[in-house]
Write a protein that holds these residues in place. Structure first.
Motif, short mmCIF file in Angstrom:
data_model
loop_
_atom_site.label_atom_id
_atom_site.label_comp_id
_atom_site.label_asym_id
_atom_site.label_seq_id
_atom_site.Cartn_x
_atom_site.Cartn_y
_atom_site.Cartn_z
N GLY A 62 0.80 -1.21 0.00
CA GLY A 62 0.00 0.00 0.00
C GLY A 62 0.83 1.27 0.00
N ALA A 63 2.10 1.16 0.38
CA ALA A 63 2.97 2.34 0.45
C ALA A 63 3.86 2.48 -0.78
CB ALA A 63 3.83 2.28 1.71
N ILE A 64 3.73 1.58 -1.75
CA ILE A 64 4.62 1.58 -2.92
C ILE A 64 3.81 1.93 -4.16
CG2 ILE A 64 6.17 0.18 -4.34
CD1 ILE A 64 6.74 -1.53 -1.89
N ASP A 65 4.26 2.96 -4.86
CA ASP A 65 3.63 3.37 -6.12
C ASP A 65 4.43 2.81 -7.28
OD1 ASP A 65 1.64 4.90 -4.87
OD2 ASP A 65 3.00 6.62 -4.68
N VAL A 66 3.73 2.41 -8.31
CA VAL A 66 4.35 1.86 -9.51
C VAL A 66 4.45 2.96 -10.56
CG1 VAL A 66 4.20 0.11 -11.32
CG2 VAL A 66 3.37 -0.41 -9.01
N PRO A 67 5.66 3.32 -11.01
CA PRO A 67 5.77 4.33 -12.07
C PRO A 67 4.98 3.91 -13.31
CG PRO A 67 7.91 3.94 -11.08
CD PRO A 67 6.97 2.91 -10.50
N GLY A 68 4.24 4.83 -13.86
CA GLY A 68 3.39 4.52 -15.01
C GLY A 68 2.01 4.04 -14.61
N GLY A 69 1.80 3.84 -13.31
CA GLY A 69 0.49 3.41 -12.83
C GLY A 69 0.32 1.91 -12.85
N GLY A 70 -0.73 1.44 -12.23
CA GLY A 70 -1.01 0.01 -12.18
C GLY A 70 -1.04 -0.53 -10.77
N ASP A 71 -1.62 -1.69 -10.61
CA ASP A 71 -1.75 -2.34 -9.31
C ASP A 71 -0.42 -2.93 -8.87
OD1 ASP A 71 -3.40 -3.53 -7.10
OD2 ASP A 71 -2.68 -5.38 -8.06
N TYR A 72 -0.09 -2.74 -7.58
CA TYR A 72 1.21 -3.23 -7.11
C TYR A 72 1.28 -4.75 -7.10
CZ TYR A 72 5.35 -4.03 -4.30
OH TYR A 72 6.57 -4.48 -3.87
N ILE A 73 0.20 -5.43 -6.79
CA ILE A 73 0.21 -6.90 -6.80
C ILE A 73 0.54 -7.41 -8.20
CG2 ILE A 73 -1.22 -8.98 -6.58
CD1 ILE A 73 -0.43 -7.92 -3.92
N ALA A 74 -0.04 -6.79 -9.22
CA ALA A 74 0.25 -7.19 -10.60
C ALA A 74 1.71 -6.92 -10.95
CB ALA A 74 -0.68 -6.46 -11.56
N PHE A 75 2.28 -5.86 -10.38
CA PHE A 75 3.69 -5.56 -10.59
C PHE A 75 4.58 -6.55 -9.84
CE2 PHE A 75 7.49 -3.51 -8.82
CZ PHE A 75 8.14 -3.06 -9.97
#
Length: 276
Positions: A62-75
């Motif tokens: 919940g505290a980590i943002d993915v550059p370019g957007g998107g769900d962290y679990i999918a990343f």
């Protein structure tokens, strides 16, 4: 002078020359039976990977943002798949070191076997184990909401690239297991594996790191495989610019080839150099 005629019984094999592939399968079967009798190492290794997945996915995600957007679990999931391939290095190294230390490898060397069959058997068995672990981890990912969004061809290619990385790291593990068999060898491999695993794009994008550190992470073979599989699964890659963002599949194909070309001959030389 008399002439002796040697006859062969029906069904008797006349060609007893070493066959590396056949012997490798037999030795792989021996390793698989060992896991069946003592499955705890395999189970605990898989449980550890699942624990990391849950911890980073739900505790820190919940505290980590993915550059370019998107769900962290999918990343995260494709990165965890690549990390699992790296963590298999320790089990390969430990198994080879134990066999060499207990004299099992020397017993194999005393038999009329191909010099490649012992390492090949270990490679087959460990690759099968990693495929099983990958399948379980992918199933766990599906249960917590991860979804690939591309077609079957891309998904199959992603799995192939993951196992291709594991195949390359097998030879590194075999080389280390044959070369370093002291009490601190396993600790030394852990010291090697953990920085490589975490100094990558498995958990966070390289674009969130300081410039020099991000460059190091991008050139990590694990990062190449993680980014390539994210792309092939249709998940967020976390890479919005740079060479890796445009050439991830190429990098994930070339890095394991380089590792194999370096460490497969070294592993063969280490095997030949064992004392009888």
């Amino acid at each position: 002078m008399t002439t002796t005629t040697i006859t062969h019984a029906p069904g008797e094999t006349r060609d007893r020359r070493p066959n590396a592939v056949r012997e490798g399968w037999l030795i792989a079967g021996r390793d698989v039976l060992h896991w069946v009798r003592e499955p705890w190492g395999l189970i605990f290794g898989l449980a550890f990977n699942v624990m990391l997945l849950l911890m980073f996915g739900f505790l820190f995600g919940g505290a980590i943002d993915v550059p370019g957007g998107g769900d962290y679990i999918a990343f995260l999931l494709p990165g965890m798949f690549a990390l699992t391939m790296l963590f298999g290095l320790e089990s390969t190294m430990t198994a080879m070191a134990e066999d060499a230390k207990r004299g099992i490898t020397d017993r194999f060397r005393s038999l009329p076997l191909s010099s490649a069959s012992v390492a090949l058997g270990r490679a087959i068995a460990d690759l099968a184990s990693s495929a099983l672990s990958l399948g379980v981890l992918m199933l766990g990912g599906l249960l917590i909401g991860w979804r690939p969004t591309t077609g079957p061809a891309e998904i199959v290619l992603a799995v192939v690239l993951l196992l291709w990385l594991r195949f390359a790291l097998l030879w590194l593990g075999i080389y280390l297991g044959l070369s370093f068999r002291g009490a601190g060898a396993t600790t030394a491999v852990q010291v090697l594996v953990w920085p490589i695993g975490f100094l990558s794009t498995v958990f966070v994008s390289a674009e969130t790191m300081p410039g020099w550190l991000g460059t190091v992470a991008e050139w990590n073979p694990v990062s190449a495989t993680a980014t390539a599989t994210r792309e092939l699964f249709g998940n967020p890659t976390g890479a919005t610019s740079g060479w890796l963002a445009e050439n991830a599949v190429l990098a994930a194909s070339v890095w394991p080839l380089v590792i194999t070309l370096v460490f497969l001959p070294l592993a063969a030389a280490a095997y030949r150099g064992l004392r009888r």
